[in-house]
Enzyme design. Structure first.
Site, PDB file in Angstrom:
ATOM      1  CB  SER A   8     -18.435 -13.051 -20.995  1.00 14.71           C
ATOM      2  OG  SER A   8     -18.834 -12.949 -19.640  1.00 14.71           O
ATOM      3  CG  HIS A  31     -20.692 -10.176 -23.188  1.00 12.07           C
ATOM      4  ND1 HIS A  31     -21.719  -9.913 -24.072  1.00 12.07           N
ATOM      5  CD2 HIS A  31     -21.245 -10.931 -22.194  1.00 12.07           C
ATOM      6  CE1 HIS A  31     -22.841 -10.490 -23.636  1.00 12.07           C
ATOM      7  NE2 HIS A  31     -22.581 -11.099 -22.489  1.00 12.07           N
ATOM      8  CG  ASP A  33     -22.415 -11.415 -18.846  1.00  7.25           C
ATOM      9  OD1 ASP A  33     -23.311 -11.389 -19.708  1.00  7.25           O
ATOM     10  OD2 ASP A  33     -21.345 -12.054 -18.984  1.00  7.25           O
ATOM     11  CG  MET A  35     -26.019 -11.189 -14.190  1.00 10.14           C
ATOM     12  SD  MET A  35     -25.521 -12.861 -13.751  1.00 10.14           S
ATOM     13  CE  MET A  35     -24.675 -13.355 -15.261  1.00 10.14           C
ATOM     14  CG  HIS A  64     -26.181 -10.116 -21.718  1.00  2.00           C
ATOM     15  ND1 HIS A  64     -25.832 -11.446 -21.574  1.00  2.00           N
ATOM     16  CD2 HIS A  64     -27.532 -10.091 -21.820  1.00  2.00           C
ATOM     17  CE1 HIS A  64     -26.930 -12.191 -21.581  1.00  2.00           C
ATOM     18  NE2 HIS A  64     -27.971 -11.395 -21.721  1.00  2.00           N
ATOM     19  CG  MET A  66     -28.765 -11.440 -18.287  1.00  2.00           C
ATOM     20  SD  MET A  66     -27.423 -12.598 -18.035  1.00  2.00           S
ATOM     21  CE  MET A  66     -26.045 -11.456 -18.146  1.00  2.00           C
ATOM     22  CG  MET A 135     -29.530 -15.553 -23.656  1.00  2.00           C
ATOM     23  SD  MET A 135     -27.866 -14.931 -23.349  1.00  2.00           S
ATOM     24  CE  MET A 135     -27.250 -16.093 -22.120  1.00  2.00           C
ATOM     25  N   GLY A 140     -27.487 -16.365 -16.448  1.00  5.53           N
ATOM     26  CA  GLY A 140     -27.269 -16.274 -15.004  1.00  5.53           C
ATOM     27  C   GLY A 140     -25.869 -16.660 -14.561  1.00  5.53           C
ATOM     28  CG  PHE A 141     -24.981 -19.101 -12.724  1.00  8.42           C
ATOM     29  CD1 PHE A 141     -24.416 -18.575 -11.563  1.00  8.42           C
ATOM     30  CD2 PHE A 141     -26.352 -19.325 -12.755  1.00  8.42           C
ATOM     31  CE1 PHE A 141     -25.198 -18.293 -10.453  1.00  8.42           C
ATOM     32  CE2 PHE A 141     -27.145 -19.051 -11.652  1.00  8.42           C
ATOM     33  CZ  PHE A 141     -26.569 -18.535 -10.495  1.00  8.42           C
ATOM     34  N   GLY A 143     -19.885 -20.839 -17.571  1.00  5.31           N
ATOM     35  CA  GLY A 143     -19.442 -22.220 -17.441  1.00  5.31           C
ATOM     36  C   GLY A 143     -20.510 -23.277 -17.633  1.00  5.31           C
ATOM     37  CG  ASP A 173     -23.799 -14.720 -23.654  1.00  9.29           C
ATOM     38  OD1 ASP A 173     -22.862 -15.425 -23.228  1.00  9.29           O
ATOM     39  OD2 ASP A 173     -24.301 -13.768 -23.015  1.00  9.29           O
TER      40      ASP A 173
HETATM   41  C1  DX5 Z   1     -24.427 -16.023 -18.838  1.00 11.72           C
HETATM   42  C2  DX5 Z   1     -23.763 -14.805 -19.397  1.00 11.72           C
HETATM   43  C3  DX5 Z   1     -22.642 -15.117 -20.281  1.00 11.72           C
HETATM   44  C4  DX5 Z   1     -21.533 -15.909 -19.619  1.00 11.72           C
HETATM   45  C5  DX5 Z   1     -20.926 -16.783 -20.652  1.00 11.72           C
HETATM   46  O1  DX5 Z   1     -25.683 -15.709 -18.342  1.00 11.72           O
HETATM   47  O2  DX5 Z   1     -24.661 -14.011 -20.129  1.00 11.72           O
HETATM   48  O3  DX5 Z   1     -22.135 -13.981 -20.949  1.00 11.72           O
HETATM   49  O4  DX5 Z   1     -20.533 -15.127 -19.063  1.00 11.72           O
HETATM   50  O5  DX5 Z   1     -20.031 -17.624 -20.044  1.00 11.72           O
HETATM   51  P1  DX5 Z   1     -19.592 -18.989 -20.732  1.00 11.72           P
HETATM   52  O6  DX5 Z   1     -18.923 -18.617 -22.020  1.00 11.72           O
HETATM   53  O7  DX5 Z   1     -18.684 -19.605 -19.740  1.00 11.72           O
HETATM   54  O8  DX5 Z   1     -20.850 -19.790 -20.953  1.00 11.72           O
HETATM   55 ZN    ZN Z   2     -23.798 -12.457 -21.416  1.00 21.10          ZN
END
Ligand code: DX5
Ligand code: ZN
Length: 223
Positions: A8, A31, A33, A35, A64, A66, A135, A140-141, A143, A173
């Site tokens: 990602s 990937h 994301d 949002m 992905h 969201m 998931m 959303g974030f 880390g 993910d």
């Molecule tokens: C979170 C995202 C993920 C995110 C994963 O909502 O969908 O794709 O970037 O990041 P890590 O691998 O740091 O959890």
């Molecule tokens: Zn994702």
């Protein structure tokens, strides 16, 4: 299809995404994301940016979404150059119609479930999907800490796929790293998103390869 690693770019440098993607030539997918600040409390980018990323690389894009109202927006991401498009079941009004639209636009259709969304009500949808995303954090974030409570759902989803004899890929993910990937692979996942684990590594491409080797070893050497 064996193990696939899909880094990602959420935690990469957004001011230089072309160069950031060029740092992971071993990735099977990139990937992205998307949002919208409604479905999740964070805002990233839309189809124009995704199209620019698609032009910058030969690696296929795994979007992905969201976002609210994926029924309206998801096919746009196939047109923007994404080979796979994932919508969230919690946001979709007509998931069967949407999956069929993504497929007829030429994309792989994928459906995501948040950690607290059960898989059982959607068992009969599996033949409509090319991939199921479970998931392993609240979306959303990047880390965040990996949620072990999703592991039984991964096992149940894999068993359902075997029962139906479908070739649906099973993606995880959120919080996937060298510390957690083996647990996911043992439970039955075969497509792994990793954001901060890859982009916080000194050598992101070497990390992609290490993650793949670790998942393959956990699945009995299947690479
Ligand atoms: C979170 C995202 C993920 C995110 C994963 O909502 O969908 O794709 O970037 O990041 P890590 O691998 O740091 O959890
Ligand atoms: Zn994702």
């Amino acid at each position: 299809m064996g193990i696939q690693i899909t880094p990602s770019i959420l935690n990469a440098d957004f001011a230089d995404l072309g160069a950031e993607v060029a740092r992971i030539p071993s990735a099977d997918w990139v990937h992205v994301d998307v949002m919208d600040n409604h479905f999740v409390p964070n805002l990233t980018f839309g189809p124009t940016m995704v199209e620019a990323i698609a032009r910058s690389t030969d690696i296929p894009l795994d979007a992905h979404l969201m976002i609210d109202d994926p029924d309206r927006h998801a096919p746009t991401y196939v047109e923007a150059g994404c080979a796979s498009v994932t919508f969230h079941i919690e946001a979709a009004a007509a998931p069967v119609r949407l999956a069929r639209e993504i497929r007829s636009a030429g994309g792989r259709a994928s459906m995501a479930l948040k950690p607290a969304t059960p898989i059982e009500p959607y068992e009969d949808l599996l033949p409509e999907l090319d991939m199921l995303l479970l998931m392993t954090v609240e979306p959303g974030f990047g880390g965040q800490k990996f949620l072990d409570l999703v592991l039984p759902k991964i096992r149940r989803a894999r068993a359902m796929m075997a029962k139906h004899g479908v070739e649906t890929w099973l993606q995880v993910d959120g919080g996937v790293s060298l510390e957690t990937i083996e647990r996911c692979a043992e439970a039955g996942a075969d497509v792994f998103v990793a954001g901060s684990a890859v982009y916080s590594a000194d050598d992101p491409d070497a990390m992609v390869q290490e993650l793949r080797a670790s998942a393959a070893a956990a699945r009995g050497g299947q690479a």
